[in-house]
Design a protein around this motif. Sequence first.
Motif, PDB file in Angstrom:
ATOM      1  N   GLY A 100       0.808  -1.207   0.000  1.00 58.86           N
ATOM      2  CA  GLY A 100       0.000   0.000   0.000  1.00 58.86           C
ATOM      3  C   GLY A 100       0.846   1.263   0.000  1.00 58.86           C
ATOM      4  N   PHE A 101       1.930   1.249   0.768  1.00 61.32           N
ATOM      5  CA  PHE A 101       2.830   2.404   0.811  1.00 61.32           C
ATOM      6  C   PHE A 101       3.484   2.627  -0.556  1.00 61.32           C
ATOM      7  CE2 PHE A 101       6.835   4.573   1.783  1.00 61.32           C
ATOM      8  CZ  PHE A 101       6.381   5.605   2.600  1.00 61.32           C
ATOM      9  N   THR A 102       3.876   1.524  -1.210  1.00 63.47           N
ATOM     10  CA  THR A 102       4.459   1.618  -2.545  1.00 63.47           C
ATOM     11  C   THR A 102       3.462   2.212  -3.536  1.00 63.47           C
ATOM     12  OG1 THR A 102       5.825  -0.322  -2.073  1.00 63.47           O
ATOM     13  CG2 THR A 102       5.591   0.321  -4.382  1.00 63.47           C
ATOM     14  N   SER A 103       2.226   1.768  -3.465  1.00 60.47           N
ATOM     15  CA  SER A 103       1.188   2.304  -4.354  1.00 60.47           C
ATOM     16  C   SER A 103       0.986   3.791  -4.118  1.00 60.47           C
ATOM     17  CB  SER A 103      -0.133   1.560  -4.114  1.00 60.47           C
ATOM     18  OG  SER A 103      -0.021   0.204  -4.482  1.00 60.47           O
ATOM     19  N   ALA A 104       1.070   4.216  -2.875  1.00 55.95           N
ATOM     20  CA  ALA A 104       0.890   5.630  -2.556  1.00 55.95           C
ATOM     21  C   ALA A 104       1.994   6.474  -3.192  1.00 55.95           C
ATOM     22  CB  ALA A 104       0.877   5.825  -1.035  1.00 55.95           C
ATOM     23  N   ILE A 105       3.219   5.965  -3.183  1.00 51.08           N
ATOM     24  CA  ILE A 105       4.327   6.696  -3.808  1.00 51.08           C
ATOM     25  C   ILE A 105       4.123   6.802  -5.322  1.00 51.08           C
ATOM     26  CG2 ILE A 105       6.801   6.625  -4.300  1.00 51.08           C
ATOM     27  CD1 ILE A 105       7.216   5.385  -1.560  1.00 51.08           C
ATOM     28  N   VAL A 106       3.684   5.709  -5.943  1.00 52.65           N
ATOM     29  CA  VAL A 106       3.409   5.733  -7.379  1.00 52.65           C
ATOM     30  C   VAL A 106       2.314   6.748  -7.697  1.00 52.65           C
ATOM     31  CG1 VAL A 106       2.564   4.377  -9.328  1.00 52.65           C
ATOM     32  CG2 VAL A 106       4.180   3.363  -7.716  1.00 52.65           C
ATOM     33  N   LEU A 107       1.277   6.774  -6.882  1.00 47.36           N
ATOM     34  CA  LEU A 107       0.199   7.748  -7.077  1.00 47.36           C
ATOM     35  C   LEU A 107       0.727   9.178  -7.022  1.00 47.36           C
ATOM     36  CD1 LEU A 107      -2.889   6.457  -5.055  1.00 47.36           C
ATOM     37  CD2 LEU A 107      -2.829   7.033  -7.473  1.00 47.36           C
ATOM     38  N   ALA A 108       1.599   9.459  -6.060  1.00 46.12           N
ATOM     39  CA  ALA A 108       2.144  10.806  -5.917  1.00 46.12           C
ATOM     40  C   ALA A 108       2.953  11.201  -7.148  1.00 46.12           C
ATOM     41  CB  ALA A 108       3.016  10.885  -4.667  1.00 46.12           C
ATOM     42  N   MET A 109       3.723  10.272  -7.687  1.00 45.13           N
ATOM     43  CA  MET A 109       4.527  10.570  -8.882  1.00 45.13           C
ATOM     44  C   MET A 109       3.637  10.853 -10.093  1.00 45.13           C
ATOM     45  SD  MET A 109       7.490   7.696  -8.331  1.00 45.13           S
ATOM     46  CE  MET A 109       8.310   8.081  -9.880  1.00 45.13           C
ATOM     47  N   ILE A 110       2.589  10.077 -10.253  1.00 40.03           N
ATOM     48  CA  ILE A 110       1.682  10.298 -11.384  1.00 40.03           C
ATOM     49  C   ILE A 110       0.941  11.625 -11.228  1.00 40.03           C
ATOM     50  CG2 ILE A 110      -0.386   9.444 -12.533  1.00 40.03           C
ATOM     51  CD1 ILE A 110       2.194   7.954 -13.217  1.00 40.03           C
ATOM     52  N   ALA A 111       0.575  11.988  -9.992  1.00 38.02           N
ATOM     53  CA  ALA A 111      -0.086  13.271  -9.764  1.00 38.02           C
ATOM     54  C   ALA A 111       0.807  14.425 -10.215  1.00 38.02           C
ATOM     55  CB  ALA A 111      -0.453  13.421  -8.286  1.00 38.02           C
ATOM     56  N   LEU A 112       2.092  14.324  -9.906  1.00 39.17           N
ATOM     57  CA  LEU A 112       3.031  15.354 -10.341  1.00 39.17           C
ATOM     58  C   LEU A 112       3.135  15.412 -11.862  1.00 39.17           C
ATOM     59  CD1 LEU A 112       5.923  14.878  -7.735  1.00 39.17           C
ATOM     60  CD2 LEU A 112       4.317  16.797  -7.889  1.00 39.17           C
ATOM     61  N   LEU A 113       3.147  14.245 -12.503  1.00 38.61           N
ATOM     62  CA  LEU A 113       3.246  14.189 -13.958  1.00 38.61           C
ATOM     63  C   LEU A 113       2.027  14.817 -14.623  1.00 38.61           C
ATOM     64  CD1 LEU A 113       4.635  13.240 -16.553  1.00 38.61           C
ATOM     65  CD2 LEU A 113       3.516  11.005 -16.250  1.00 38.61           C
ATOM     66  N   ILE A 114       0.838  14.473 -14.127  1.00 39.87           N
ATOM     67  CA  ILE A 114      -0.389  15.027 -14.708  1.00 39.87           C
ATOM     68  C   ILE A 114      -0.433  16.536 -14.497  1.00 39.87           C
ATOM     69  CG2 ILE A 114      -2.905  15.063 -14.509  1.00 39.87           C
ATOM     70  CD1 ILE A 114      -2.800  12.106 -13.831  1.00 39.87           C
ATOM     71  N   GLY A 115      -0.023  16.996 -13.299  1.00 36.39           N
ATOM     72  CA  GLY A 115      -0.013  18.426 -13.038  1.00 36.39           C
ATOM     73  C   GLY A 115       0.922  19.165 -13.982  1.00 36.39           C
ATOM     74  N   TYR A 116       2.087  18.580 -14.232  1.00 37.06           N
ATOM     75  CA  TYR A 116       3.050  19.198 -15.153  1.00 37.06           C
ATOM     76  C   TYR A 116       2.474  19.285 -16.569  1.00 37.06           C
ATOM     77  CZ  TYR A 116       7.183  19.664 -18.107  1.00 37.06           C
ATOM     78  OH  TYR A 116       8.082  20.077 -19.053  1.00 37.06           O
ATOM     79  N   GLU A 117       1.869  18.199 -17.042  1.00 37.70           N
ATOM     80  CA  GLU A 117       1.293  18.186 -18.382  1.00 37.70           C
ATOM     81  C   GLU A 117       0.130  19.167 -18.499  1.00 37.70           C
ATOM     82  OE1 GLU A 117       2.264  16.773 -21.106  1.00 37.70           O
ATOM     83  OE2 GLU A 117       4.001  15.802 -20.183  1.00 37.70           O
ATOM     84  N   ALA A 118      -0.643  19.314 -17.425  1.00 34.15           N
ATOM     85  CA  ALA A 118      -1.782  20.234 -17.459  1.00 34.15           C
ATOM     86  C   ALA A 118      -1.308  21.668 -17.613  1.00 34.15           C
ATOM     87  CB  ALA A 118      -2.609  20.078 -16.193  1.00 34.15           C
ATOM     88  N   VAL A 119      -0.269  22.038 -16.866  1.00 32.24           N
ATOM     89  CA  VAL A 119       0.278  23.390 -16.980  1.00 32.24           C
ATOM     90  C   VAL A 119       0.806  23.633 -18.394  1.00 32.24           C
ATOM     91  CG1 VAL A 119       2.109  24.952 -16.189  1.00 32.24           C
ATOM     92  CG2 VAL A 119       0.836  23.577 -14.534  1.00 32.24           C
ATOM     93  N   ALA A 120       1.449  22.623 -18.968  1.00 30.48           N
ATOM     94  CA  ALA A 120       1.961  22.758 -20.340  1.00 30.48           C
ATOM     95  C   ALA A 120       0.824  22.975 -21.319  1.00 30.48           C
ATOM     96  CB  ALA A 120       2.763  21.511 -20.707  1.00 30.48           C
ATOM     97  N   ARG A 121      -0.311  22.287 -21.119  1.00 31.44           N
ATOM     98  CA  ARG A 121      -1.448  22.451 -22.030  1.00 31.44           C
ATOM     99  C   ARG A 121      -2.122  23.810 -21.852  1.00 31.44           C
ATOM    100  NH1 ARG A 121      -3.418  17.868 -24.731  1.00 31.44           N
ATOM    101  NH2 ARG A 121      -1.588  16.537 -25.087  1.00 31.44           N
TER     102      ARG A 121
END
Length: 425
Positions: A100-121
């Motif tokens: 569960g802790f590992t999944s939480a870290i993966v979620l945090a990384m994807i959230a950062l990626l989506i946020g970065y792409e959204a700002v670019a768009r």
Amino acid sequence: MSDFKDAAFGAGHDHIFLGVGHEKNERKTWAVIALCSAMMLIEIVGGSLFGSLALVADGLHMSTHAGAMLIAALAYTYARRHASDSRFVFGTGKLGDLAGFTSAIVLAMIALLIGYEAVARFLSPVPIHFDEAIPIAVFGLLVNLASVWLLSGGDHGHSHGHSHGHGHGHDDHAHENEVQEISAPSGAFAVSIFEDGVPPVFRITPAKAGPRLDASTVSVTTVRPDGEQQVFALADRGGYLESKEDIAEPHAFKVIVRMPDGEHEVEFEEHEHGHDANEVATRDHNIRSAYVHVIADAAVSVLAIIGLLLARAFGWIWMDPLAGVIGALVIANWSWGLMCDTGAILLDINPDRRMAENVRRVIEDNGDTVLDLHVWRVGPGHMSAVLSVCTPDDQRNPSFYHAALNRFKGLSHVTVEVNAAPVTA
């Protein structure tokens, strides 16, 4: 230096601390993996072809919870296969928390990626093919709802920031219909049946600023419908009195409270327990992390659909990346919650402080002293305790304390060190 003896529960005891429904939850995760993997490919390819960031974001998040399902499924399988492996000192029950802790870290990384792409768009908008993107987003939502359905009904303990408190003006976690009020010349008192992780006992608590009762002058007698009576002696717990004996089921009887100023009668009726008082200690964080993924993904799917519909209806192209930003924040929020809960278990933070308090009271009620006490979770619904006891009775050995602590639900592993009290001249 005082003599001591120590032992753990049972001779040749095992260390299998897997949660209830372990294999059932394992099968659920594999089923969702197959469903989410197929949908992940459709959304990412469709979003790339039709120029929808929200759809790509939904597909990327779909990939994260497909990966999370894989982590959860492998954790279940490994924990089950190695449950009896002696290399794991306290079993494999905490492997689900690690997953569960590992999944939480993966979620945090994807959230950062989506946020970065959204700002670019936002800075560089791209054309969106609404007629193709919207149906895929709707289909993605249906897949998310199907995943929620597959994972529901299990032991994931889907508590997402809400609590099931039953406050009654004091700190006791008793059910509302297990509290009765009595008014005596000396003041008002609450008579309750307390059963938070231990067999039920009576508690008598004075109202605010009320008088303190002397346990030796108060008793409780139950009178059942068949006429059977039982008298309960009380012990002083500081802020309230508590019965020394457990209350047998069912809890349907008349109660006579005898005080120095007279007798007082109240009625208790049997009821269904709506919530497990030890939800945090019993929660399976592995299936919960999978459940959190699909719930969060369903929310992102809804945002993607709203963003696409508004962008098409009003020409608000910025709504699509805005939906991506909001989705990233939702994912980050769930990630943080998971990280805190599972990290606490991995660091052996005691999730049930009342359990430790009650263990201490049971030992010290026998006239002994608890020198050291540690209580922590070793698996869903399984708590472990290590305690050091000082006793003046040289006839008391670890088995005596194991028998006394058998009353606690979920206390699966106990190690006791017994120290002889120093002899005074």
